[in-house]
Enzyme design. Structure first.
Site, PDB file in Angstrom:
ATOM      1  N   GLY A  30       9.479 -44.717  19.110  1.00  0.00           N
ATOM      2  CA  GLY A  30       8.530 -43.844  19.490  1.00  0.00           C
ATOM      3  C   GLY A  30       7.695 -43.113  17.850  1.00  0.00           C
ATOM      4  CB  THR A  31       4.547 -42.733  16.857  1.00  0.00           C
ATOM      5  OG1 THR A  31       4.180 -43.191  17.718  1.00  0.00           O
ATOM      6  CG2 THR A  31       5.314 -44.131  15.804  1.00  0.00           C
ATOM      7  CB  THR A  32       1.859 -38.761  17.871  1.00  0.00           C
ATOM      8  OG1 THR A  32       1.276 -39.894  15.735  1.00  0.00           O
ATOM      9  CG2 THR A  32       0.636 -37.098  17.413  1.00  0.00           C
ATOM     10  CE  LYS A  63       5.751 -43.099  21.532  1.00  0.00           C
ATOM     11  NZ  LYS A  63       4.044 -42.859  20.827  1.00  0.00           N
ATOM     12  CB  ALA A 205       2.671 -45.354  14.091  1.00  0.00           C
TER      13      ALA A 205
END
Length: 258
Positions: A30-32, A63, A205
């Protein structure tokens, strides 16, 4: 965790047998995640993209999760381990409330999450790190608060705004320009989507609003009334308004939110 420590300690993240190091382990990440406070609460939001190396592993990953009635966790890092950690965290908070008859303080929740992250240090050293962002409404102080972490479980309270994940540098830069102490709830939710848009603009990403697939950022608000996730209609409305504005200003607003 105490029960597992006694009966099946090998199931705890920190006690698992680690595989021998044979290069980088490829797993969805997972990113931001971004968060911003406003008078009366806090907003926590995340994009929907998970990556595996240079490949998009999932376009609509979840997320941001409620931890309990007055707090939430946004995950960045190895998705599978992060989701497992959040579920265990949710269970611990619920168990504490049932046993003690009262909720753990927001400070106590932040400290407990720090301990859980530290227990995953062995996996983090092999590239499977989990670095969440924790936000909640402090009932005792009557305001929203944000806590960030590093891979060792080190905890820091952030003031005003915070971001974590691969696009956090760009998201933080956007929030730095747009944040004010007197934001309304609507302005705060718009601000976090603006920040995620800027992060997606510079970080491959991070996924921006996907109008074709109707995939929009997850935006949650925590106030004295508790945790609330914006509906798809609300999130899409904010995202579409920003997209329309970006047609005239591709780099986004600089000195004002709207």
């Amino acid at each position: 965790m105490d029960f597992l420590s006694e009966h099946q300690p090998e199931l705890l993240p920190g006690n698992r047998q680690l595989p021998p190091v044979q290069g980088v382990v490829e797993a969805p990440h997972g990113t931001t995640i971004v968060s911003v406070t406003f008078p009366g609460g806090v907003v926590l939001a995340g994009d929907r993209r998970a990556t595996m190396g240079n490949v998009i592993a999932q376009r609509d990953i979840e997320k941001v999760f409620p931890a309990d009635e007055y707090s939430a966790v946004g995950i960045a890092g190895t998705a599978g381990l992060a989701v497992e950690m959040v579920k265990l965290f949710q269970l611990e908070l619920e168990h504490f409330e049932k046993v003690e008859g009262a909720q753990l303080s927001l400070e106590g929740k932040a400290n407990r999450l720090s301990t859980m992250i530290r227990s995953n240090l062995g996996m983090a050293m092999q590239g499977l790190a989990v670095v969440p962002l924790f936000a909640g409404y402090d009932v005792d102080r009557g305001k929203g608060r944000i806590f960030s972490y590093d891979v060792t479980g080190g905890r820091s309270e952030e003031h005003g705004y915070a971001a974590t994940g691969s696009g956090s540098v760009f998201a933080r830069g956007a929030m730095k320009k747009l944040f004010r102490d007197d934001l309304t709830e609507d302005q705060a939710t718009t601000l976090v989507v603006q920040a995620l848009y800027d992060a997606a603009d510079d970080d491959s990403a991070t996924g921006g609003p996907d109008v074709a697939r109707r995939i929009y950022p997850i935006v949650t608000v925590i106030t004295e009334d508790g945790f609330r996730r914006l509906t798809e209609e609300e999130s899409s409305g904010i995202a579409r308004a920003i997209l329309e504005r970006r047609l005239a200003q591709p780099d986004g607003p600089r000195a004002e939110l709207l």
